[in-house]
Design a protein around this motif. Structure first.
Motif, PDB file in Angstrom:
ATOM      1  N   ASP A 121       0.809  -1.216   0.000  1.00 38.60           N
ATOM      2  CA  ASP A 121       0.000   0.000   0.000  1.00 38.60           C
ATOM      3  C   ASP A 121       0.847   1.273   0.000  1.00 38.60           C
ATOM      4  O   ASP A 121       0.311   2.380   0.003  1.00 38.60           O
ATOM      5  CB  ASP A 121      -0.971   0.018   1.180  1.00 38.60           C
ATOM      6  N   LYS A 122       2.170   1.116  -0.022  1.00 41.89           N
ATOM      7  CA  LYS A 122       3.049   2.286  -0.044  1.00 41.89           C
ATOM      8  C   LYS A 122       2.955   2.980  -1.397  1.00 41.89           C
ATOM      9  O   LYS A 122       3.098   2.359  -2.444  1.00 41.89           O
ATOM     10  CB  LYS A 122       4.495   1.865   0.213  1.00 41.89           C
ATOM     11  N   GLN A 123       2.713   4.295  -1.361  1.00 46.15           N
ATOM     12  CA  GLN A 123       2.618   5.080  -2.586  1.00 46.15           C
ATOM     13  C   GLN A 123       3.969   5.653  -2.990  1.00 46.15           C
ATOM     14  O   GLN A 123       4.823   5.919  -2.148  1.00 46.15           O
ATOM     15  CB  GLN A 123       1.633   6.231  -2.406  1.00 46.15           C
ATOM     16  N   PHE A 124       4.129   5.843  -4.288  1.00 43.22           N
ATOM     17  CA  PHE A 124       5.311   6.496  -4.845  1.00 43.22           C
ATOM     18  C   PHE A 124       4.958   7.931  -5.194  1.00 43.22           C
ATOM     19  O   PHE A 124       4.082   8.175  -6.035  1.00 43.22           O
ATOM     20  CB  PHE A 124       5.791   5.755  -6.087  1.00 43.22           C
ATOM     21  N   LEU A 125       5.582   8.889  -4.507  1.00 44.41           N
ATOM     22  CA  LEU A 125       5.336  10.312  -4.755  1.00 44.41           C
ATOM     23  C   LEU A 125       3.849  10.654  -4.732  1.00 44.41           C
ATOM     24  O   LEU A 125       3.358  11.427  -5.544  1.00 44.41           O
ATOM     25  CB  LEU A 125       5.967  10.734  -6.092  1.00 44.41           C
ATOM     26  N   GLY A 126       3.120  10.038  -3.810  1.00 48.75           N
ATOM     27  CA  GLY A 126       1.699  10.325  -3.682  1.00 48.75           C
ATOM     28  C   GLY A 126       0.840   9.762  -4.797  1.00 48.75           C
ATOM     29  O   GLY A 126      -0.332  10.136  -4.928  1.00 48.75           O
ATOM     30  N   GLY A 127       1.400   8.846  -5.595  1.00 54.68           N
ATOM     31  CA  GLY A 127       0.651   8.299  -6.725  1.00 54.68           C
ATOM     32  C   GLY A 127       0.436   6.805  -6.618  1.00 54.68           C
ATOM     33  O   GLY A 127      -0.177   6.325  -5.664  1.00 54.68           O
ATOM     34  N   GLU A 128       0.940   6.079  -7.596  1.00 51.81           N
ATOM     35  CA  GLU A 128       0.727   4.633  -7.685  1.00 51.81           C
ATOM     36  C   GLU A 128       1.331   3.910  -6.482  1.00 51.81           C
ATOM     37  O   GLU A 128       2.362   4.319  -5.933  1.00 51.81           O
ATOM     38  CB  GLU A 128       1.366   4.121  -8.975  1.00 51.81           C
ATOM     39  N   THR A 129       0.683   2.812  -6.062  1.00 56.40           N
ATOM     40  CA  THR A 129       1.205   2.010  -4.965  1.00 56.40           C
ATOM     41  C   THR A 129       2.093   0.890  -5.508  1.00 56.40           C
ATOM     42  O   THR A 129       2.033   0.538  -6.690  1.00 56.40           O
ATOM     43  CB  THR A 129       0.079   1.369  -4.152  1.00 56.40           C
ATOM     44  N   ILE A 130       2.879   0.327  -4.608  1.00 58.89           N
ATOM     45  CA  ILE A 130       3.725  -0.812  -4.978  1.00 58.89           C
ATOM     46  C   ILE A 130       2.858  -1.979  -5.444  1.00 58.89           C
ATOM     47  O   ILE A 130       3.204  -2.689  -6.402  1.00 58.89           O
ATOM     48  CB  ILE A 130       4.608  -1.221  -3.791  1.00 58.89           C
ATOM     49  N   GLY A 131       1.730  -2.201  -4.787  1.00 59.26           N
ATOM     50  CA  GLY A 131       0.830  -3.275  -5.212  1.00 59.26           C
ATOM     51  C   GLY A 131       0.338  -3.091  -6.632  1.00 59.26           C
ATOM     52  O   GLY A 131       0.247  -4.059  -7.401  1.00 59.26           O
ATOM     53  N   GLN A 132       0.031  -1.860  -7.007  1.00 62.72           N
ATOM     54  CA  GLN A 132      -0.407  -1.594  -8.378  1.00 62.72           C
ATOM     55  C   GLN A 132       0.718  -1.840  -9.373  1.00 62.72           C
ATOM     56  O   GLN A 132       0.474  -2.322 -10.487  1.00 62.72           O
ATOM     57  CB  GLN A 132      -0.919  -0.151  -8.474  1.00 62.72           C
ATOM     58  N   LEU A 133       1.938  -1.517  -8.976  1.00 61.70           N
ATOM     59  CA  LEU A 133       3.087  -1.815  -9.839  1.00 61.70           C
ATOM     60  C   LEU A 133       3.215  -3.318 -10.055  1.00 61.70           C
ATOM     61  O   LEU A 133       3.374  -3.786 -11.194  1.00 61.70           O
ATOM     62  CB  LEU A 133       4.368  -1.265  -9.211  1.00 61.70           C
TER      63      LEU A 133
END
Length: 234
Positions: A121-133
């Motif tokens: 659930d960690k977001q990258f720069l307030g955007g996509e999450t690691i799970g989405q990646l």
């Protein structure tokens, strides 16, 4: 091909680019080209492949200009004329609006997605999450492995995407090891077998232009954070 013969994935990160101007204001990450160092890194990687006499059956990029330019320069050194395959699902982690991130949250927003074993659930720069990646990267790698038509493939991708692939190869699980360094223009090598759990990680983060990587002990995102702070006068 025998059932036990492994195939080889060469996984590169694109060469260096300039994400922020001298005042710390961001360029559009979807459009940035390689800078001079990045061009040198791509050429150096190409020379390594050429000296080894490597032949790529396929070359896959994300489609963002920095991956296309890196792959093109690599192939120019090897002398191969091969059409680049663009796989948009392998584009880099997608950040949100930098201006929406409070000053006190900047450090976590920039470096948190690359800190140890990263929660999904960690977001990258307030955007996509690691799970989405992972949702988009893992199926791409599974699809590539299922295609038996190739023996040696070159992937030219991004730091976050490469971490997702390397983490998959090292653990055969849905994990993201954020502290796997990926220097601009680096080369990784992964062998894959017919069985899904058969991964052999041969090379990680080899930089032809700087083999001992002595120039800095900061991560890419730590450097970018300091560049961006200038735009806020921090």
């Amino acid at each position: 091909m025998t059932p036990h013969q492994r195939r080889r994935i060469y996984l590169m990160r694109h060469g260096s680019v300039t994400y922020f101007d001298d005042q710390g204001k961001p360029f559009l990450p979807e459009q940035v080209p390689l800078n001079e160092l990045g061009r040198q890194q791509a050429t150096a990687a190409g020379k390594v492949f050429a000296q080894a006499g490597l032949h790529f059956d396929r070359v896959i990029v994300s489609g963002l200009p920095r991956t296309v330019e890196t792959a093109t320069r690599v192939l120019a050194e090897t002398g191969q004329q091969i059409e680049l395959e663009q796989w948009p699902d392998l584009e880099e982690l997608r950040g949100g609006k930098l201006s929406a991130i409070p000053d006190e949250s900047l450090k976590e927003a920039f470096v948190g997605a690359f800190d140890g074993l990263v929660p999904e659930d960690k977001q990258f720069l307030g955007g996509e999450t690691i799970g989405q990646l992972l949702d988009r990267v893992h199926p791409c790698i599974d699809r590539l492995r299922a295609d038996q038509s190739w023996d040696t493939v070159l992937l030219v991708l991004h730091g976050g995407v490469n971490r997702a692939i390397l983490s998959y190869a090292l653990t055969n699980q849905r994990l993201f090891l954020g502290n796997l360094a990926q220097t601009a223009g680096c080369i990784n090598a992964i062998d894959v077998g017919a069985v899904h759990a058969d991964w052999v990680v041969r090379i990680v983060n080899y930089s032809p232009i700087s083999e001992l990587q002595g120039e800095s002990r900061h991560t890419t995102m730590e450097v970018l954070l300091e560049q961006y702070r200038k735009s806020r006068g921090l």
